[in-house]
Design a protein around this motif. Structure first.
Motif, PDB file in Angstrom:
ATOM      1  N   ARG A   1       1.010  -1.156  -0.092  1.00 47.26           N
ATOM      2  CA  ARG A   1      -0.086   0.163  -0.226  1.00 47.26           C
ATOM      3  C   ARG A   1       0.955   1.179   0.062  1.00 47.26           C
ATOM      4  N   VAL A   2       1.830   1.237   0.754  1.00 42.47           N
ATOM      5  CA  VAL A   2       2.898   2.389   0.852  1.00 42.47           C
ATOM      6  C   VAL A   2       3.510   2.567  -0.330  1.00 42.47           C
ATOM      7  N   LEU A   3       3.973   1.435  -1.188  1.00 45.35           N
ATOM      8  CA  LEU A   3       4.556   1.496  -2.436  1.00 45.35           C
ATOM      9  C   LEU A   3       3.699   1.970  -3.321  1.00 45.35           C
ATOM     10  N   GLY A   4       2.525   1.394  -3.266  1.00 51.57           N
ATOM     11  CA  GLY A   4       1.614   1.955  -4.284  1.00 51.57           C
ATOM     12  C   GLY A   4       1.162   3.361  -4.123  1.00 51.57           C
ATOM     13  N   THR A   5       1.314   4.162  -3.045  1.00 49.36           N
ATOM     14  CA  THR A   5       0.967   5.494  -2.914  1.00 49.36           C
ATOM     15  C   THR A   5       2.226   6.218  -3.568  1.00 49.36           C
ATOM     16  N   GLY A   6       3.154   5.759  -3.376  1.00 49.22           N
ATOM     17  CA  GLY A   6       4.637   6.421  -3.963  1.00 49.22           C
ATOM     18  C   GLY A   6       4.453   6.289  -5.658  1.00 49.22           C
ATOM     19  N   ALA A   7       3.929   4.999  -6.175  1.00 48.28           N
ATOM     20  CA  ALA A   7       3.680   4.561  -7.554  1.00 48.28           C
ATOM     21  C   ALA A   7       2.977   5.615  -8.185  1.00 48.28           C
ATOM     22  N   ALA A   8       1.395   5.780  -7.391  1.00 46.73           N
ATOM     23  CA  ALA A   8       0.469   6.526  -7.853  1.00 46.73           C
ATOM     24  C   ALA A   8       1.028   8.055  -8.062  1.00 46.73           C
ATOM     25  N   ASN A   9       1.593   8.467  -6.960  1.00 47.17           N
ATOM     26  CA  ASN A   9       2.250   9.908  -7.112  1.00 47.17           C
ATOM     27  C   ASN A   9       3.119   9.904  -8.389  1.00 47.17           C
ATOM     28  N   LEU A  10       3.829   8.985  -8.791  1.00 51.24           N
ATOM     29  CA  LEU A  10       4.750   9.098  -9.771  1.00 51.24           C
ATOM     30  C   LEU A  10       3.954   8.962 -11.145  1.00 51.24           C
ATOM     31  N   VAL A  11       2.906   8.325 -11.154  1.00 50.28           N
ATOM     32  CA  VAL A  11       2.077   8.254 -12.455  1.00 50.28           C
ATOM     33  C   VAL A  11       1.417   9.487 -12.407  1.00 50.28           C
ATOM     34  N   GLY A  12       0.775  10.334 -11.525  1.00 51.20           N
ATOM     35  CA  GLY A  12       0.216  11.420 -11.787  1.00 51.20           C
ATOM     36  C   GLY A  12       1.226  12.388 -12.110  1.00 51.20           C
ATOM     37  N   LEU A  13       2.326  12.392 -11.301  1.00 51.13           N
ATOM     38  CA  LEU A  13       3.380  13.531 -11.901  1.00 51.13           C
ATOM     39  C   LEU A  13       3.932  13.487 -13.180  1.00 51.13           C
ATOM     40  N   LEU A  14       4.081  12.294 -13.951  1.00 50.05           N
ATOM     41  CA  LEU A  14       5.003  11.974 -15.078  1.00 50.05           C
ATOM     42  C   LEU A  14       4.270  11.538 -16.022  1.00 50.05           C
ATOM     43  N   ASP A  15       2.969  11.159 -15.806  1.00 48.40           N
ATOM     44  CA  ASP A  15       1.824  10.407 -17.093  1.00 48.40           C
ATOM     45  C   ASP A  15       2.660   9.429 -17.585  1.00 48.40           C
ATOM     46  N   ILE A  16       3.424   8.551 -16.779  1.00 46.29           N
ATOM     47  CA  ILE A  16       4.045   7.716 -17.766  1.00 46.29           C
ATOM     48  C   ILE A  16       3.118   6.296 -18.107  1.00 46.29           C
ATOM     49  N   ASP A  17       3.714   5.572 -19.101  1.00 44.31           N
ATOM     50  CA  ASP A  17       2.707   4.462 -19.648  1.00 44.31           C
ATOM     51  C   ASP A  17       2.481   3.082 -19.131  1.00 44.31           C
ATOM     52  N   ARG A  18       3.590   2.826 -18.271  1.00 47.56           N
ATOM     53  CA  ARG A  18       3.443   1.706 -17.233  1.00 47.56           C
ATOM     54  C   ARG A  18       4.629   1.672 -15.968  1.00 47.56           C
ATOM     55  N   VAL A  19       4.313   0.770 -15.069  1.00 44.31           N
ATOM     56  CA  VAL A  19       5.051   0.907 -13.839  1.00 44.31           C
ATOM     57  C   VAL A  19       5.638  -0.609 -13.855  1.00 44.31           C
ATOM     58  N   VAL A  20       6.785  -0.820 -13.373  1.00 43.15           N
ATOM     59  CA  VAL A  20       7.525  -2.204 -13.457  1.00 43.15           C
ATOM     60  C   VAL A  20       8.055  -2.004 -11.926  1.00 43.15           C
ATOM     61  N   LEU A  21       7.827  -3.265 -11.049  1.00 43.28           N
ATOM     62  CA  LEU A  21       8.117  -3.533  -9.763  1.00 43.28           C
ATOM     63  C   LEU A  21       9.309  -4.783  -9.810  1.00 43.28           C
TER      64      LEU A  21
END
Length: 410
Positions: free
Chosen positions: A323-343
């Motif tokens: 959940r914490v990692l997802g919060t940071g990932a969602a912030n990054l998606v919103g900030l950069l409008d990227i196409d995908r996230v890789v964990l």
């Protein structure tokens, strides 16, 4: 020492056009590609392609791979890359273990090793261990280690003793956990080193690695190059992994690689290239503050996402860590409008489904709330081998193919 394990400067690869052709040969794989296709895809004239491929063949980098039927006239000659014409070493120095791989020009791992590492030991000791593992994966000591070995006296065999046989090497057992080194002459283009950040990529100098302040200002690139006698490129572990993933991707697209292991960081691939930032320090994802009065972090701040995430991991609460990692990932998606996230990373690899499920839930909830449509795709590197170490090798190889990661800080 195998004297062929020396840095190589292949003259043809200085040409940008030759790099484009070589990259298309790499992508084509064993199937190969014709000169006509090379001309069409590069925009070069057939005459220019013929000259370039002739030089590549002369240097042993390309060879014929048969013929292919054409729409008219004689069959087209197909060319392919010669993968074993060159190799690169990829070295991942983590906080508690070292992974080293030897890859060929096609990016295929031909040897690997893994061994425990104390990143908190004196820098000289860590460099010595790293150089020793590089030598092991190459099948013999390199640089200063080779010189020291050659200076040792070698006792003469006793009466009646026959020639000694080299120690046997079992396929798949490279010692300390890994695959066996490959014997025979080979050209080694250099060593790519992936380490925790922050650092100066251009100079190969480390900064204050969280929890290991003694590395601040240490010239790792120069030290390892002096020890091994090979060219060295240093970058953050997350950037190395992102580069390797980008080179294997089927198509273009911006993405973030989030690495959760002994620390937390990000590698950003934006606009067709690694995004390192003006001071090559981009991607310190783990030290964004998400709780102003949160627990102290090893970086000196409070409430960093890394501190919160690792605390949840230590307590065995995977759902909270995700959940914490997802919060940071969602912030990054919103900030950069990227196409995908890789964990990726060891911690994610221990329970990939749980992390994908938890992170995806946060990203999808944020997308619904913001009305931005479908959430971006989310995948993991689980089962993808050694993405950081393999990506480190690409720090050396990618520039040869005119690809990202050329060491210019871009």
């Amino acid at each position: 020492m195998n004297r062929s394990n020396a840095g190589a400067n292949l003259p043809t690869l200085r040409s940008h056009n030759a790099a484009l052709v070589l990259d298309l040969l790499r992508v084509a794989g064993e199937r190969g590609i014709s000169r006509l296709e090379l001309a069409e895809r590069t925009g070069l004239t057939p005459q220019a392609v013929s000259k370039i491929t002739a030089r590549l063949r002369a240097e042993g980098l390309a060879t014929e791979a048969g013929h292919r039927a054409s729409t008219g006239g004689k069959p087209r000659t197909v060319l392919r890359l010669v993968p074993d014409a060159g190799h690169a070493v990829g070295l991942h120095l983590d906080r508690d273990e070292l992974t080293v791989v030897l890859v060929d020009l096609a990016g295929t791992v031909v040897a690997s090793r893994r061994t425990p590492l104390d990143f908190g030991a004196p820098a000289g000791e860590v460099v010595a261990v790293a150089a020793g593992e590089v030598g092991a994966v190459l099948g013999g000591p390199v640089g200063a280690d080779a010189e020291a070995e050659s200076a040792q006296p070698h006792p003469l065999p006793g009466p009646g003793a026959g020639p000694s046989a080299p120690a046997a090497s079992t396929p798949g057992d490279g010692g300390a956990g890994g695959t066996a080194p490959v014997g025979g002459a080979r050209t080694v283009l250099g060593i790519g080193v992936a380490v925790p950040g922050p650092l100066d990529h251009r100079g190969g100098v480390l900064h204050r690695v969280t929890g290991f302040p003694q590395w601040d200002g240490y010239p790792l690139q120069d030290a390892l190059a002096a020890r091994t006698g090979l060219p060295v490129v240093v970058d953050k572990d997350t950037n190395a992994a992102a580069l390797g993933l980008a080179l294997r991707a089927d198509g273009p697209g911006d993405f973030a690689y989030l690495h959760l292991g002994t620390g937390l960081g990000a590698g950003l691939f934006l606009g067709g290239a690694l995004h390192r930032g003006a001071r090559t320090g981009a991607g310190e994802f783990g030290h964004q503050t998400v709780a102003l009065d949160g627990p102290p972090c090893g970086c000196g701040g409070r409430g960093c996402i890394e501190a919160l995430c690792l605390a949840a991991v230590a307590e065995g609460d995977v759902a909270e860590a995700a959940r914490v990692l997802g919060t940071g990932a969602a912030n990054l998606v919103g900030l950069l409008d990227i196409d995908r996230v890789v964990l990726g990373g060891r911690t994610v690899g221990a329970d990939p489904d749980a992390y994908v499920r938890g992170v995806r839930a946060v990203i999808e909830e944020r997308a619904r709330r913001d009305g931005t449509g479908a959430a971006v795709p989310l995948v993991t590197t689980a089962g993808a081998g050694r993405p950081v170490a393999e990506g480190a090798a690409q720090l050396v190889l990618a520039p040869l193919f005119g690809r990202v990661g050329s060491g210019d800080g871009a």
